[in-house]
Design a protein around this motif. Sequence first.
Motif, PDB file in Angstrom:
ATOM      1  N   PHE B  61      16.796  50.286   6.555  1.00 25.73           N
ATOM      2  CA  PHE B  61      17.902  49.621   7.243  1.00 25.73           C
ATOM      3  C   PHE B  61      18.628  50.574   8.169  1.00 25.73           C
ATOM      4  O   PHE B  61      19.062  50.190   9.259  1.00 25.73           O
ATOM      5  CB  PHE B  61      18.865  49.024   6.214  1.00 25.73           C
ATOM      6  N   VAL B  62      18.763  51.836   7.724  1.00 24.46           N
ATOM      7  CA  VAL B  62      19.413  52.817   8.590  1.00 24.46           C
ATOM      8  C   VAL B  62      18.648  52.943   9.897  1.00 24.46           C
ATOM      9  O   VAL B  62      19.240  52.982  10.978  1.00 24.46           O
ATOM     10  CB  VAL B  62      19.514  54.180   7.884  1.00 24.46           C
ATOM     11  N   LEU B  63      17.314  52.948   9.790  1.00 24.40           N
ATOM     12  CA  LEU B  63      16.520  53.044  11.017  1.00 24.40           C
ATOM     13  C   LEU B  63      16.810  51.858  11.932  1.00 24.40           C
ATOM     14  O   LEU B  63      16.989  52.013  13.134  1.00 24.40           O
ATOM     15  CB  LEU B  63      15.031  53.108  10.681  1.00 24.40           C
ATOM     16  N   PHE B  64      16.912  50.648  11.322  1.00 24.50           N
ATOM     17  CA  PHE B  64      17.220  49.466  12.139  1.00 24.50           C
ATOM     18  C   PHE B  64      18.587  49.607  12.789  1.00 24.50           C
ATOM     19  O   PHE B  64      18.760  49.293  13.966  1.00 24.50           O
ATOM     20  CB  PHE B  64      17.177  48.199  11.278  1.00 24.50           C
ATOM     21  N   VAL B  65      19.556  50.095  12.006  1.00 20.96           N
ATOM     22  CA  VAL B  65      20.907  50.247  12.556  1.00 20.96           C
ATOM     23  C   VAL B  65      20.892  51.203  13.740  1.00 20.96           C
ATOM     24  O   VAL B  65      21.529  50.961  14.764  1.00 20.96           O
ATOM     25  CB  VAL B  65      21.883  50.742  11.465  1.00 20.96           C
ATOM     26  N   ILE B  66      20.110  52.292  13.591  1.00 25.20           N
ATOM     27  CA  ILE B  66      20.059  53.258  14.681  1.00 25.20           C
ATOM     28  C   ILE B  66      19.443  52.631  15.924  1.00 25.20           C
ATOM     29  O   ILE B  66      19.923  52.822  17.046  1.00 25.20           O
ATOM     30  CB  ILE B  66      19.294  54.522  14.230  1.00 25.20           C
ATOM     31  N   VAL B  67      18.405  51.823  15.724  1.00 25.89           N
ATOM     32  CA  VAL B  67      17.775  51.161  16.876  1.00 25.89           C
ATOM     33  C   VAL B  67      18.772  50.234  17.553  1.00 25.89           C
ATOM     34  O   VAL B  67      18.931  50.246  18.786  1.00 25.89           O
ATOM     35  CB  VAL B  67      16.523  50.368  16.418  1.00 25.89           C
TER      36      VAL B  67
END
Lengths: 412, 100, 166
Positions: B61-67
């Motif tokens: 999810f963190v990766l999605f948030v960063i994107v």
Amino acid sequence: MNEFLTHYAFLIVPIIKIVILVFLVLTVDAYLTWLERKVIAHIQTRWGPYRVGPHGLLQPLADGVKFIFKEDPMPAGVDKIAYFLAPFLTLMLALTSLAVIPFGPQRFTVWGYETHVGIADVNISLLVLFAITALAVYGVALAGWASNNKYSLLGGLRSSAQMISYELALTLSVVGVVLVAGDFSLRGIIEHQENGNLGLLGWNLFGFSKNGGGFTQIIGFICFFTAAIAETNRVPFDLPEAESELVAGFHTEYASMKFAMFFIAEYTSMITVSCLCTILFFGGWLSPFPLSWTFTQFLPSVLLIPFGLWIIYDGIRYETIFGRVLLPGIGTALLALGGALLAYPAINGYIQGPFWFLAKVFVFLFVYIWMRGTLPRFRYDQLMTFGWKFLLPVSIANVVLTSVAILIWGKH
Amino acid sequence: MVPTNYYLILSAILFGLGIVAFVFKRNIITLFMAIELMLNAVNLAFVAFSQSLGKPDGEVFVLFVIVVAAAEAAVGLGIIILTARNRHSLNVERVNLLKL
Amino acid sequence: MTAPLIIFFVLAAVAVFGAVSLILQKHPIHSALSLIVVMVALAGLYLLMGAEFVAAVQIIVYGGAIMVLFVFVIMLLNAGEEERTNLSRLATYAGIPLALALAGFIAAAIARSGGYLPAPAPNGALTSTKTLSMLLFTEFVYPFELTSFLILVAILGAIVLAQREN
């Protein structure tokens, strides 16, 4: 004392390694400037530095003294924090990025602490390296902004735009190598390229590594090297400093040691990029010859001895007395080193890895200088077009092709 | 070992500071940065939960948030540049007309 | 105090310092620098928890791309010091306490609900890049594809915004 050493070896050994590395890197930086001036001079049929010491060999020393003793003026209206922070940040990040680079295969034990040739052995060292280079842009951008000078500001603006654009291509061009090796660790990537008796064919450049399946990474290499030159702000991508357009770009308002910091940082990042090229595409410390050719082990000493002899020969005919002492001295030292390597096979075996590593790094550093002597600078719009419309699509294509190749021929 | 609560409390503090920044700043770019600060605080909580529960889902999810943050920054800064060009000011108080 | 705890407190202090500095600094570029400090400190915390890939991505994408974009825009627009216009009295006197109260409530709630959550172990194997990517391309493949669509839309939006009317 001994107990103290074994107890705190985990702290003391890295600190000693860091001190040695920083000292070596700063020396190499200094002589890289000498080499650059010499090579470019010879490209332009000049002599280059010749006055300070024989063949200008003491020129870096003189430069260092000059940097220390120059006045350090501060222009009016600068942003003080950012103005001071920028050179320190740039130098710090440039030196830090060398920490994760492995220079040789050996592991050894000092005071009961197992260590290796290199500062840190991280299992995501490639990502760490990219993280550090990603932050390096702030040094340049801040220097440009804080100087309160329109040329500096333009340099800073150009550099931040350029670095964002080329970082994409830089990162994507490495993905091919990471896919083939299945590892983010630089040590792992090198070990993966050691494929039995194939020698240099095992390098990622040629693709016959352990599961490369023969898919060459040459596209990746070209993209990587181009983008890396842009990231280090070197010719032909040196728009942030562009002395014919922007005075000196982002470091126009810097003098004395602060300027020297930018200078050292630039050369250090050149070394880092050369190390990375060596590791990712040219097999790091691996010898280009098949393992069964054991006689190639004597190559370092065989190279050192004629080189030493030549320096002695050149030295005894030198114009100044100082040169007639110093150059034969260096030559004798090299001869002795070569002889020692022949006499003690243990030492010879030990330096094989670092020898090949440094030899390859030297080749890349030479290419850097060669390019500076050869290529004209890009125009800003050409730079952007090249980065976004050529380099980025090509590196993405390389990722796709590599994945397909691994799917078909790979042994994962 | 650091208890998970410490991470969550830090996350809450950072989120609160993000809100304070969002309310008190007048520069449109700084407002944007306050949003990024809040997103970062949430990311910290995600990673802390993920590690403490032993599931990597939170990190995905963190990766999605960063994107999402990256996409948002691209579009948002484009809008900011246009606004600054048209109104000659970065102050949000001056952006109070629907049409110039 | 164990070593991880000391590292946590140092990094947490740096992060809070950066966030406070983001509020107090007058010039947007100083605010941006403060935010970068926060992000690097958070990346350190992720490493402390063993989330190495997220830590690297945090610095590469947040620190190296998004914040560079911010700094670039600040430099491009030559933004000066912030004008402090139209500050409501109420916001000054009630805003900070209320915001702090909100943070305090959340923190208190977390502190009280503690004990259920085990401490995060710095277990690199749990969140190795391989595990993360496996998860990303199997269980979360649908949202993953959606993000690519989002990025495409963002690129189009940025291009449309950047285009001059002619």
